[in-house]
Design a protein around this motif. Structure first.
Motif, short mmCIF file in Angstrom:
data_model
loop_
_atom_site.label_atom_id
_atom_site.label_comp_id
_atom_site.label_asym_id
_atom_site.label_seq_id
_atom_site.Cartn_x
_atom_site.Cartn_y
_atom_site.Cartn_z
N TYR A 199 0.73 -1.31 -0.26
CA TYR A 199 -0.06 -0.12 0.43
C TYR A 199 0.59 1.30 0.15
O TYR A 199 2.25 1.08 0.61
CB TYR A 199 -0.95 0.32 0.99
N GLY A 200 -0.01 2.12 -0.79
CA GLY A 200 1.12 3.86 -0.46
C GLY A 200 0.74 4.53 0.83
O GLY A 200 0.08 4.23 1.89
N LEU A 201 2.01 4.99 1.27
CA LEU A 201 2.06 5.97 2.19
C LEU A 201 2.40 7.37 1.39
O LEU A 201 3.76 7.75 1.34
CB LEU A 201 2.79 5.63 3.55
N LEU A 202 1.68 8.37 1.97
CA LEU A 202 1.68 9.62 1.94
C LEU A 202 2.42 10.35 2.93
O LEU A 202 1.12 10.97 3.77
CB LEU A 202 1.07 10.47 1.27
N GLY A 203 3.31 11.18 2.91
CA GLY A 203 3.15 12.17 3.93
C GLY A 203 4.96 12.24 4.22
O GLY A 203 5.65 12.23 3.73
N ALA A 204 5.49 14.13 4.36
CA ALA A 204 6.99 14.18 4.78
C ALA A 204 7.49 13.72 5.47
O ALA A 204 7.00 12.95 7.02
CB ALA A 204 6.83 15.87 5.41
N LEU A 205 8.63 12.96 6.04
CA LEU A 205 9.26 11.93 7.20
C LEU A 205 9.23 12.90 8.01
O LEU A 205 8.78 12.53 9.30
CB LEU A 205 10.36 12.34 6.43
N GLU A 206 8.77 14.04 8.34
CA GLU A 206 8.63 14.83 10.04
C GLU A 206 7.50 14.15 10.40
O GLU A 206 7.12 14.24 11.45
CB GLU A 206 9.35 16.25 10.00
N GLU A 207 6.09 14.31 9.29
CA GLU A 207 4.51 14.38 9.75
C GLU A 207 4.70 13.09 9.87
O GLU A 207 3.87 12.07 10.56
CB GLU A 207 4.32 14.81 8.47
N LEU A 208 5.35 11.61 9.67
CA LEU A 208 5.18 10.04 9.48
C LEU A 208 5.33 10.10 11.41
O LEU A 208 6.90 9.86 11.21
CB LEU A 208 5.22 9.55 8.18
N SER A 209 4.87 9.04 11.93
CA SER A 209 5.15 8.13 13.00
C SER A 209 6.42 6.75 12.65
O SER A 209 6.49 6.54 12.15
CB SER A 209 4.18 7.98 14.02
N ASN A 223 4.65 0.49 7.56
CA ASN A 223 4.49 0.37 5.43
C ASN A 223 5.80 -0.67 5.64
O ASN A 223 5.66 -1.49 4.67
CB ASN A 223 5.19 1.36 5.01
N PHE A 224 7.06 -0.27 5.89
CA PHE A 224 7.50 -1.52 5.66
C PHE A 224 7.13 -2.92 6.08
O PHE A 224 7.52 -4.33 5.16
CB PHE A 224 9.19 -1.43 6.70
N ASP A 225 6.34 -2.98 6.69
CA ASP A 225 5.83 -4.88 7.09
C ASP A 225 5.86 -5.36 6.33
O ASP A 225 5.60 -6.61 5.86
CB ASP A 225 5.39 -4.64 8.47
N VAL A 226 4.09 -4.55 5.90
CA VAL A 226 3.66 -5.06 4.08
C VAL A 226 4.28 -5.24 3.39
O VAL A 226 4.75 -6.28 2.87
CB VAL A 226 2.14 -4.51 4.45
N ASN A 227 4.74 -4.05 2.50
CA ASN A 227 5.66 -3.76 1.32
C ASN A 227 7.03 -4.38 1.51
O ASN A 227 7.75 -4.96 0.26
CB ASN A 227 5.76 -2.21 0.70
N VAL A 228 7.65 -4.64 2.37
CA VAL A 228 9.47 -5.08 2.57
C VAL A 228 9.45 -6.98 2.77
O VAL A 228 8.97 -7.67 2.60
CB VAL A 228 10.02 -4.50 2.77
#
Length: 284
Positions: free
Chosen positions: A87-97, A104-109
């Protein structure tokens, strides 16, 4: 080729669904996964012994192992694995927890790696097989404001796919990392694209990127997922398939721009950067 057994993850929508439908129409045998098996069965709309729908949680090894075991028991072999779920994840690095990024890594990788780990014993025993890992053009170039974590997951898919291709080559197993550009699926819809809970107004370039993707690109992507699925089936039938498969004119243009940018940076620093080794000292 109609006797090939395919295992496709994330098959209830998007490119995965197009691929499963195309495979079944072509006479292939297909095991397909989704979190909800009823949703998957309804989306595919076909009931046949050649189709095995499976409810799988890709982040749990036991669930993945059970699905692979059921596939081999049902069809007798495992020829092509397509790691499409993500799935996609949109957000600046500072915004994302931290939790946002790790999920996102758990699913995509790690979900894909779980599938590979469980599928390889059968493929090694057969001394044949093909693994197609669906990455993204965002796994080759990260020049998309607000997609840093998502791009990082897809860069990871590129990296482990290239290493895996070398590791399994002696067993007659092929690996292809697939990098689509913008295809007309539901990837940019709320069901497939997560956005930050606590957006930071200062990141105007990220908000603009978010608006463009959700309001302008969504539904207007130039890529046809059915044509992409057909090409993937063709590649899986090649005796010497490519390790890298870029899909779409936009993917090619973005990849070429990235290559030119890297070459420019390398050329600008080549003299200094290649002079960083130890100097040889000659003693008389």
């Amino acid at each position: 080729m109609d006797k090939q057994v395919w295992f496709v993850t994330g098959a209830s929508k998007g490119l995965g669904l197009s691929l499963v439908k195309k495979l079944l129409a072509g006479g292939y045998r297909v095991a397909a996964t989704s979190r909800n098996v009823d949703e998957l069965q309804n989306a595919v709309g076909v009931r046949t012994e050649r189709f095995l729908p499976l409810a799988v949680k890709l982040t749990e090894e036991e669930s993945v192992a059970a699905a692979i075991t059921k596939t081999i028991a049902h069809f007798g072999s495992l020829d092509v694995v397509v790691n499409n779920a993500g799935y996609g994840l949109l957000g600046a690095l500072e915004e994302l927890s931290d939790a946002d990024a790790r999920q996102n890594f758990d699913v995509n990788v790690f979900g894909s790696i779980n599938v590979i780990r469980k599928a390889l014993p059968q493929m090694r025993e057969q001394r044949s097989g093909h693994i197609l890992n669906i990455a993204s053009i965002g796994g080759f170039t990260g020049a998309f404001p607000g997609f840093g974590i998502y791009c990082a997951t897809k860069f990871a898919v590129h990296g482990f796919s290239e290493s895996l291709a070398e590791e399994v080559r002696p067993f007659g197993i092929h690996v292809t990392v697939v990098s689509p550009g913008y295809f007309r699926t539901n990837f940019l819809e709320d069901s497939s694209l997560n956005v930050p809970v606590n957006a930071i107004d200062a990141y105007q370039n990220v908000r603009e990127s978010q608006k463009i993707h959700q309001e302008s690109y969504n539904g207007n992507q130039p890529g046809d997922p059915d044509k992409a699925a057909a090409l993937m089936i063709e590649v899986a039938g090649m005796p010497e398939p490519p390790v890298h498969l870029f899909l779409g004119q936009d993917a090619y243009e973005l990849a070429e721009a990235k290559i030119r940018a890297v070459q420019k940076d390398m050329a600008s620093m080549q003299v200094s950067a290649t002079s960083t080794g130890f100097s040889e000292t000659l003693f008389s």
